[in-house]
Design a protein around this motif. Structure first.
Motif, PDB file in Angstrom:
ATOM      1  N   SER A  24      34.545  33.166  50.005  1.00  0.00           N
ATOM      2  CA  SER A  24      34.709  32.778  48.591  1.00  0.00           C
ATOM      3  C   SER A  24      36.171  32.486  48.262  1.00  0.00           C
ATOM      4  O   SER A  24      36.481  31.964  47.199  1.00  0.00           O
ATOM      5  N   GLY A  25      37.073  32.882  49.128  1.00  0.00           N
ATOM      6  CA  GLY A  25      38.496  32.677  48.875  1.00  0.00           C
ATOM      7  C   GLY A  25      39.164  33.847  48.168  1.00  0.00           C
ATOM      8  O   GLY A  25      40.389  33.960  48.137  1.00  0.00           O
ATOM      9  N   ALA A  26      38.355  34.771  47.649  1.00  0.00           N
ATOM     10  CA  ALA A  26      38.917  35.880  46.880  1.00  0.00           C
ATOM     11  C   ALA A  26      39.642  36.889  47.763  1.00  0.00           C
ATOM     12  O   ALA A  26      40.392  37.731  47.265  1.00  0.00           O
ATOM     13  N   ALA A  27      39.430  36.795  49.058  1.00  0.00           N
ATOM     14  CA  ALA A  27      40.062  37.737  49.995  1.00  0.00           C
ATOM     15  C   ALA A  27      41.573  37.786  49.820  1.00  0.00           C
ATOM     16  O   ALA A  27      42.204  38.814  50.053  1.00  0.00           O
ATOM     17  N   HIS A  28      42.153  36.668  49.400  1.00  0.00           N
ATOM     18  CA  HIS A  28      43.610  36.583  49.345  1.00  0.00           C
ATOM     19  C   HIS A  28      44.187  36.957  47.975  1.00  0.00           C
ATOM     20  O   HIS A  28      45.392  36.863  47.766  1.00  0.00           O
ATOM     21  N   ARG A  29      43.338  37.352  47.051  1.00  0.00           N
ATOM     22  CA  ARG A  29      43.838  37.765  45.739  1.00  0.00           C
ATOM     23  C   ARG A  29      44.680  39.038  45.864  1.00  0.00           C
ATOM     24  O   ARG A  29      44.202  40.051  46.397  1.00  0.00           O
ATOM     25  N   PRO A  30      45.895  39.005  45.368  1.00  0.00           N
ATOM     26  CA  PRO A  30      46.678  40.247  45.318  1.00  0.00           C
ATOM     27  C   PRO A  30      45.882  41.313  44.561  1.00  0.00           C
ATOM     28  O   PRO A  30      45.285  41.007  43.509  1.00  0.00           O
ATOM     29  N   SER A  31      45.844  42.510  45.123  1.00  0.00           N
ATOM     30  CA  SER A  31      44.970  43.555  44.602  1.00  0.00           C
ATOM     31  C   SER A  31      45.676  44.901  44.641  1.00  0.00           C
ATOM     32  O   SER A  31      46.604  45.105  45.422  1.00  0.00           O
ATOM     33  N   VAL A  32      45.209  45.801  43.785  1.00  0.00           N
ATOM     34  CA  VAL A  32      45.708  47.181  43.803  1.00  0.00           C
ATOM     35  C   VAL A  32      44.514  48.110  43.965  1.00  0.00           C
ATOM     36  O   VAL A  32      43.573  48.070  43.166  1.00  0.00           O
ATOM     37  N   PHE A  33      44.535  48.914  45.016  1.00  0.00           N
ATOM     38  CA  PHE A  33      43.522  49.952  45.208  1.00  0.00           C
ATOM     39  C   PHE A  33      44.181  51.301  44.942  1.00  0.00           C
ATOM     40  O   PHE A  33      45.376  51.490  45.200  1.00  0.00           O
TER      41      PHE A  33
END
Lengths: 437, 437
Positions: A24-33
């Motif tokens: 989906s391309g969302a894998a590369h979204r900067p994220s905070v866990f």
């Protein structure tokens, strides 16, 4: 420290999520866990964070080598695109968190991972395994230390838990204040102080208790600890003193009514002129048994089963949640699940331990956004362990353990005296949320 | 399987006993050690033996290399004579025991190690770590399988326990009848079937639940399982069906009142034309929760925390005792400790499961000396795993797991029906001792 990749200490779904998000391309979204515990075990007044150093050590080895990729490919866990992504996998983000040994409370953001979704997602299982296990042990150990007062506690539960958990448990126990461990691999990997003398089998191996004691003293010197309860305790003590003399280091009691036994064994030792011979007790102790032995003339406690199983709470119920991620406009958006009975709070957190003018903790302040002005005494709780993939090795290996020991000791000193009570109660300081949004 | 020596998964005192017995000469006495549990966890009706295969795998690597010897020497754990002995260490004795997956009862001699005292003594901690951990998990898992009836159970507790315990727990769960695991390293090492799809973070990562479901279905096909409780369950189910259509494989429920929810979700799915879409539930299940869900329209259970923590009993209380050893005349002498509240029975044991004419287990017969004549149906329980140091690899790796799965299934079939009850009770068959002396 790790001699094999840690990358498959991972739930299958982390990699299928990776695959679908690459798609989906969302894998590369900067994220905070964020890792946190929604609650402490029932009645516990604080938790002790442990596992961070092991996570950082394992992070270095979190790579997918040929063997791992072949497995994932052969068993069709993920598709070719995902395999290709994993070939070059190396965590390149930032990791913050409470220092190891730090005290935590419900919702304390004990670890924060900032990176792409892909990179943070695949770490989930490994991060939680280490935090949940090690914190459960450290939290139980800290209560035992509170109960033992100035008397040293020795960790000896290796045989009651998985052989690798045993090493981690020894490490966590030392962080929480244990004096030493029986676990040799813990000594080898982390420089933990190891101790031990003999078991009942050693006495049974010889033709008499006297012959066994003689063999032990001949080999280890009179300063050793002799185990006196294989046959008759009184006779055991007398024989031990006859064999080792007045300089006998210690006797160990491993069965029976320890309070009563410690009393008359102390009297007997004193009568025999062995005022300096110490008494060590080791039979199925937990924090309550230790507390009940405080009035008995005991010099040290050996703790096994209840330590390595977290004294009734073998896991710390930490979770690892996505709290913020980019949208298509490249802005961070706070996210949280809304399902019943599992509330999460979205957003990148800060955490402050508020201390009064005497340095006593009064409140755990957790918020989102700018950190409010703090008093001189207040302590910001988040440290940075990983900077763009670079691991700060101060927090790993033997030096990491030493640092964590100090952190725990200092954190305990800040806590109100009620933290040392074994009775069930509420967390010893309240947690307050500030949400600027 | 093991990439590093296992020899330091050992309590300090095993090596000091080795040193003292080398000094006294008793180290070389032929000896018999026995692993057994004095009791089952309170109320449990049987235990399930696991860990044997892992012990045999670890035994191959139970060597003291340069690094281990340097550690032992530098930290003065043992003297130079002992270091010299360890340099050439390799277990050369015999190991017998109950097959992995076998049911056991109090005092069942689940493992018997015959060798010199020196060789058997140093194995103690490692043997007990594996047996205590793995048997605790397998014993809990077997009860969950009993509660689940024909519905498959999936092991997914990796994050709640130490990362290596997680692999062993996955293995033990499969032995006891679990269908599959989320643990990838378990798949890699032991060929366990692994499964998984997505977590809440995957939904939160995307701009809407619909976008997330679409991404998952695009990547994994309509046969996947969609997690429908991130926001509103009813809306989640409707969206899942809209996105995946009538061939949607499953929906997963991970929060709320699962019995009630499963009922109306089933009705909703059926009304939407998704009669073949399965319902999987995964929220903090244990054997009791599984039993209470048996009347609900659920198709499979995902079990985490309670499985990997042994459902209240995270360790199996196995001990490893010297039961017989040579005297100076070169004859075996049975030995046992006499201390209060910790009774052991000396002597090399045999074990027979007595079965009635219909193949139902009636009694666990444990004795010393010659095995009495047995009926055609009776089963001798001890198998030999190691012959003069040679490990029978049938019991290790993936083939060992498959064999253990079958052993457990066959052993369960022999048990009286009461064994499947979750209520507390006595061991389902009694243990009888025969002592010919």
């Amino acid at each position: 420290m790790w001699q094999q990749p840690t990358s498959l200490f991972t739930d299958h779904y982390e990699l299928t999520m990776l695959q679908a998000s690459l798609h989906s391309g969302a894998a590369h979204r900067p994220s905070v866990f964020e890792a946190f515990a929604r609650r402490l075990p029932e009645g516990r007044r604080y938790g002790v964070l442990a596992g961070t150093g092991r996570i950082l050590e394992g992070l270095k080895e979190f790579r997918f080598g040929e063997e791992q990729l072949r497995f994932l490919s052969d068993t069709k866990v993920v598709d070719a695109t995902t395999i290709k992504y994993l070939e070059n996998f190396s965590f390149s983000g930032n990791i913050y968190g409470y220092a190891e040994g730090e005290i935590y409370f419900p919702y304390s953001p004990v670890m924060i991972v900032e990176s792409t979704f892909a990179e943070a997602c695949v770490l989930e299982t490994f991060v939680l395994s280490a935090l949940n296990h090690d914190s459960a042990i450290a939290s139980a150990a800290s209560r035992m230390i509170a109960a033992a007062g100035t008397r040293p506690c020795i960790e000896m539960g290796s045989r009651r838990t998985h052989e690798e958990s045993a090493v981690a448990a020894a490490r966590a126990a030392i962080i929480a204040g244990f004096d030493s461990t029986s676990n040799l691999e813990g000594g080898h990997r982390y420089g933990l102080k190891t101790v031990g003398t003999a078991a009942h089998s050693f006495t049974l191996l010889h033709d008499s208790e006297r012959a066994a004691f003689q063999a032990q003293v001949d080999s280890m010197g009179v300063g050793t600890a002799l185990l006196v309860d294989t046959y008759d305790v009184e006779q055991g003590v007398r024989t031990a003193v006859e064999v080792a003399g007045s300089e006998l280091g210690a006797v160990r009691l491993d069965s029976g009514d320890l309070v009563e036994q410690a009393r008359w064994v102390r009297t007997l030792l004193d009568d025999l002129g062995n005022e300096n011979t110490r008494i060590m007790v080791t039979s199925d102790l937990d924090e309550y048994a230790i507390a009940s032995l405080q009035s008995a003339p005991v010099d040290s406690y050996g703790v096994g089963t209840s330590l390595v199983t977290g004294s009734g709470h073998p896991t710390a119920s930490m979770v690892y949640k996505l709290v913020s991620r980019h949208n298509d406009a490249g802005e961070f958006v706070d996210v949280a699940k809304a399902a019943k009975n599992k509330v999460s709070v979205g957003g990148r957190k800060y955490a402050v331990r508020q201390l009064d003018e005497r340095g006593r903790a009064t409140e755990e302040l957790i918020g989102i956004g700018e950190i409010p002005e703090t008093d001189a005494n207040d302590r910001l709780l988040l440290e940075q362990f990983v900077v763009n993939g670079e691991i700060n090795t101060d927090f790993t290996a033997a030096s990491g353990v030493r640092r964590a020991v100090k952190r725990h000791r200092d954190s305990i000193k800040e806590m109100p005296g009620t933290s040392r009570r074994l009775q069930r109660g509420e967390p010893v300081i309240p947690t307050r949320f500030i949400n600027e949004d």
